[in-house]
Design a protein around this motif. Structure first.
Motif, mmCIF file in Angstrom:
data_model
loop_
_atom_site.group_PDB
_atom_site.id
_atom_site.type_symbol
_atom_site.label_atom_id
_atom_site.label_comp_id
_atom_site.label_asym_id
_atom_site.label_seq_id
_atom_site.Cartn_x
_atom_site.Cartn_y
_atom_site.Cartn_z
ATOM 1 N N ILE A 95 49.416 22.811 11.099
ATOM 2 C CA ILE A 95 49.878 24.137 10.509
ATOM 3 C C ILE A 95 49.918 25.234 11.780
ATOM 4 C CG2 ILE A 95 48.972 26.023 9.099
ATOM 5 C CD1 ILE A 95 47.999 23.320 7.593
ATOM 6 N N GLN A 96 50.990 25.906 11.727
ATOM 7 C CA GLN A 96 51.186 26.643 12.796
ATOM 8 C C GLN A 96 51.409 28.194 12.456
ATOM 9 O OE1 GLN A 96 55.061 25.205 14.489
ATOM 10 N NE2 GLN A 96 53.809 23.125 15.072
ATOM 11 N N VAL A 97 51.692 28.935 13.548
ATOM 12 C CA VAL A 97 52.136 30.371 13.330
ATOM 13 C C VAL A 97 52.769 30.700 14.569
ATOM 14 C CG1 VAL A 97 49.986 31.489 13.823
ATOM 15 C CG2 VAL A 97 51.445 32.803 12.592
ATOM 16 N N HIS A 98 53.818 31.530 14.569
ATOM 17 C CA HIS A 98 54.572 32.177 15.679
ATOM 18 C C HIS A 98 54.430 33.576 16.064
ATOM 19 C CE1 HIS A 98 56.378 28.342 15.787
ATOM 20 N NE2 HIS A 98 57.057 28.316 14.800
ATOM 21 N N PRO A 99 54.074 34.048 17.178
ATOM 22 C CA PRO A 99 54.143 35.629 17.467
ATOM 23 C C PRO A 99 55.497 36.318 17.277
ATOM 24 C CG PRO A 99 54.114 34.357 19.636
ATOM 25 C CD PRO A 99 54.203 33.513 18.391
ATOM 26 N N GLY A 113 59.098 35.795 21.061
ATOM 27 C CA GLY A 113 58.766 35.366 19.928
ATOM 28 C C GLY A 113 59.553 34.405 19.115
ATOM 29 N N LYS A 114 59.320 33.952 17.836
ATOM 30 C CA LYS A 114 59.960 32.900 17.147
ATOM 31 C C LYS A 114 60.261 33.202 15.726
ATOM 32 C CE LYS A 114 59.886 28.053 16.693
ATOM 33 N NZ LYS A 114 59.460 26.801 17.633
ATOM 34 N N THR A 115 61.234 33.412 15.235
ATOM 35 C CA THR A 115 61.485 33.522 13.777
ATOM 36 C C THR A 115 62.326 31.985 13.718
ATOM 37 O OG1 THR A 115 61.826 36.001 13.735
ATOM 38 C CG2 THR A 115 62.759 34.833 12.001
ATOM 39 N N GLU A 116 62.048 31.643 12.411
ATOM 40 C CA GLU A 116 62.863 30.061 11.935
ATOM 41 C C GLU A 116 63.063 30.204 10.631
ATOM 42 O OE1 GLU A 116 59.593 27.773 13.565
ATOM 43 O OE2 GLU A 116 59.307 26.958 11.569
ATOM 44 N N CYS A 117 63.844 29.378 10.231
ATOM 45 C CA CYS A 117 64.261 28.983 8.608
ATOM 46 C C CYS A 117 64.598 27.358 8.570
ATOM 47 C CB CYS A 117 65.332 29.815 8.063
ATOM 48 S SG CYS A 117 66.844 29.698 9.040
ATOM 49 N N LEU A 172 52.068 31.647 8.455
ATOM 50 C CA LEU A 172 51.328 30.197 8.579
ATOM 51 C C LEU A 172 52.515 29.404 7.969
ATOM 52 C CD1 LEU A 172 47.548 30.612 7.714
ATOM 53 C CD2 LEU A 172 48.941 30.522 9.872
ATOM 54 N N HIS A 173 52.742 27.993 8.654
ATOM 55 C CA HIS A 173 53.572 27.017 7.978
ATOM 56 C C HIS A 173 53.362 25.865 8.792
ATOM 57 C CE1 HIS A 173 55.422 28.604 11.781
ATOM 58 N NE2 HIS A 173 56.106 27.588 11.704
ATOM 59 N N ALA A 174 53.739 24.767 7.712
ATOM 60 C CA ALA A 174 53.761 23.308 8.094
ATOM 61 C C ALA A 174 54.615 22.501 7.412
ATOM 62 C CB ALA A 174 52.300 22.899 7.900
#
Ligand code: ZN
Length: 311
Positions: A95-99, A113-117, A172-174
Motif C-alpha cells: 500500500i502506497q501513497v505519492h506526494p 509528484g505523481k498522479t496516476e489512474c 493511499l492505494h494498492a
C-alpha cells in the motif's frame, strides 16, 4: 507529408508480485513467470522504450524527446512527461501513497509528484483494490497504525473489468492480486510505502515510509469519481475517462471506421483488443505508439479497443 507514428518496444519488468498474463494475454516475451509490469510508453530512465521505426533506429522515447522536441510540440521539461504501464498483479502490491509536486520538489530533490489512474483490463471474480482509508483525523490514523488495525483503516473496494480509478497525490492505494490494469501516470518514481502486509522479501521486510506517508496522505479520504461521458463518432464509441492537470484519458471502441483529428502535442495510444489500421498501418492488441505533434487527420479502421491519452 505526415509525420510518422512512433512505434514502441515495451520494457518488461519482473516483480515479486507479478505473474505471466503479460505473455498469456498480450503475447509479450516476458523474462519470467513473475513479470509484473510492461512499461508500454515510457521515456523514463528506469525503462526507456526503444523506438521501432527504422527512421529512428537506435533511439528511445527518452532520447527522441531530447533530440527531436518538435515531435512533441516543443513542450518544456527534461523528459517525456507521461508513463503508460500494463500491470499484472498475481499477488497484492504494497500500500502506497505519492506526494504532490510541491512536497516532492522540497523533500525529493526537485522531483515531480505523481498522479496516476487505473483502467481495469481484467480481474478475477471477487477482486478488490485499496483506495483511500477510513480515518477521520491524522491522530486517529496514527492510532490505528500503532494498534495494527489495518483492515479497519484501509478502504478496500470491489472491482470489475472496465472500472476506472483516478488516484491523486495523497490517496493511499494498492492493486490487489488477480488484477490486470492499464495505468496512466506522471512519469515519476516517488512512492512512499505505507504498509506491506508484514511480508518478507529475501527474509527481510521491505522498508516502510510511515512518516512521509502520514505527511502526504489526505485525511479524511477525498473520494474522486470522475464523471464519464460517452459519445458516438461514426463507428466509434469514445468514453472520456478523466481530465486532470497532468493528463486526459479516453477509451475508444471501434467497429468499422472513424476519422480523428489529432491536434495535441502528442497522443499515447495502447491497443487493448482486436486489430485494424491507423492510416493504413496495421496495429493489433498489445501495440503501443505515440502520435506526434501536428499529425492532423487520421483514419482508424477495424475492430479495436484502445486507450489514448495526452497532456
Ligand atoms: Zn501508485
Amino acid at each position: 507529408m505526415k509525420r510518422e507514428l512512433l512505434h514502441l518496444e515495451p520494457v518488461l519488468q519482473e516483480k515479486i508480485w507479478g505473474g505471466k498474463r503479460l505473455r498469456t494475454v498480450f503475447g509479450y516475451d516476458i523474462p519470467s513467470d513473475r513479470t509484473g509490469e510492461c512499461w508500454a510508453i515510457s521515456g523514463h530512465s528506469n525503462g526507456d522504450c526503444k523506438v521501432k521505426n527504422p527512421a529512428y533506429a537506435g533511439e528511445t522515447l527518452g532520447s527522441l524527446w531530447k533530440k527531436h522536441p518538435e515531435l512533441f510540440g516543443n513542450l518544456e521539461g527534461d523528459s517525456f512527461p507521461l508513463l503508460i504501464k500494463i500491470i499484472d498483479a498475481q499477488d497484492d502490491l504494497s500500500i502506497q501513497v505519492h506526494p504532490d509536486d510541491a512536497y516532492a520538489n522540497v523533500h525529493e530533490n526537485g522531483s515531480l509528484g505523481k498522479t496516476e489512474c487505473w483502467y481495469v483490463l481484467d480481474c478475477d471474480p471477487g477482486a478488490t483494490i485499496i483506495i483511500g482509508h477510513n480515518a477521520k483525523t491524522k491522530e486517529e490514523m496514527q492510532q490505528m497504525i500503532d494498534e495494527n488495525r489495518w483492515s479497519e483503516l484501509l478502504r478496500e473496494v470491489p472491482i470489475q473489468k472496465g472500472d476506472f480509478f483516478q488516484i491523486n497525490p495523497g490517496c493511499l492505494h494498492a492493486i490487489k492480486g488477480g488484477t490486470l490494469i492499464l495505468e496512466t501516470q506522471q512519469s515519476s518514481d516517488v512512492t512512499y510505502r505505507f504498509y506491506d502486509y508484514g511480508r518478507l522479501a529475501d527474509g527481510k521486510p521491505r522498508p516502510l515510509h510511515i512518516a512521509q506517508s502520514l505527511a502526504v496522505t489526505t485525511v479524511p479520504h477525498a473520494a474522486e469519481a470522475p464523471v464519464q461521458e460517452t459519445v458516438c463518432k461514426e463507428d466509434a464509441k469514445i468514453t472520456h475517462l478523466v481530465t486532470c492537470p497532468y493528463y486526459a484519458v479516453y477509451r475508444m471502441e471501434l467497429n468499422g471506421s472513424v476519422t480523428m483529428d489529432w491536434a495535441q502535442p502528442f497522443v499515447n495510444v495502447s491497443i487493448l483488443k482486436g486489430e485494424g489500421t491507423l492510416d493504413g498501418e496495421p496495429v493489433k492488441m498489445g501495440d503501443h505508439l505515440v502520435i506526434p505533434a501536428g499529425y492532423g487527420e487520421m483514419k482508424l479502421e477495424g475492430n479495436l479497443e484502445l486507450i489514448y491519452s495526452h497532456i
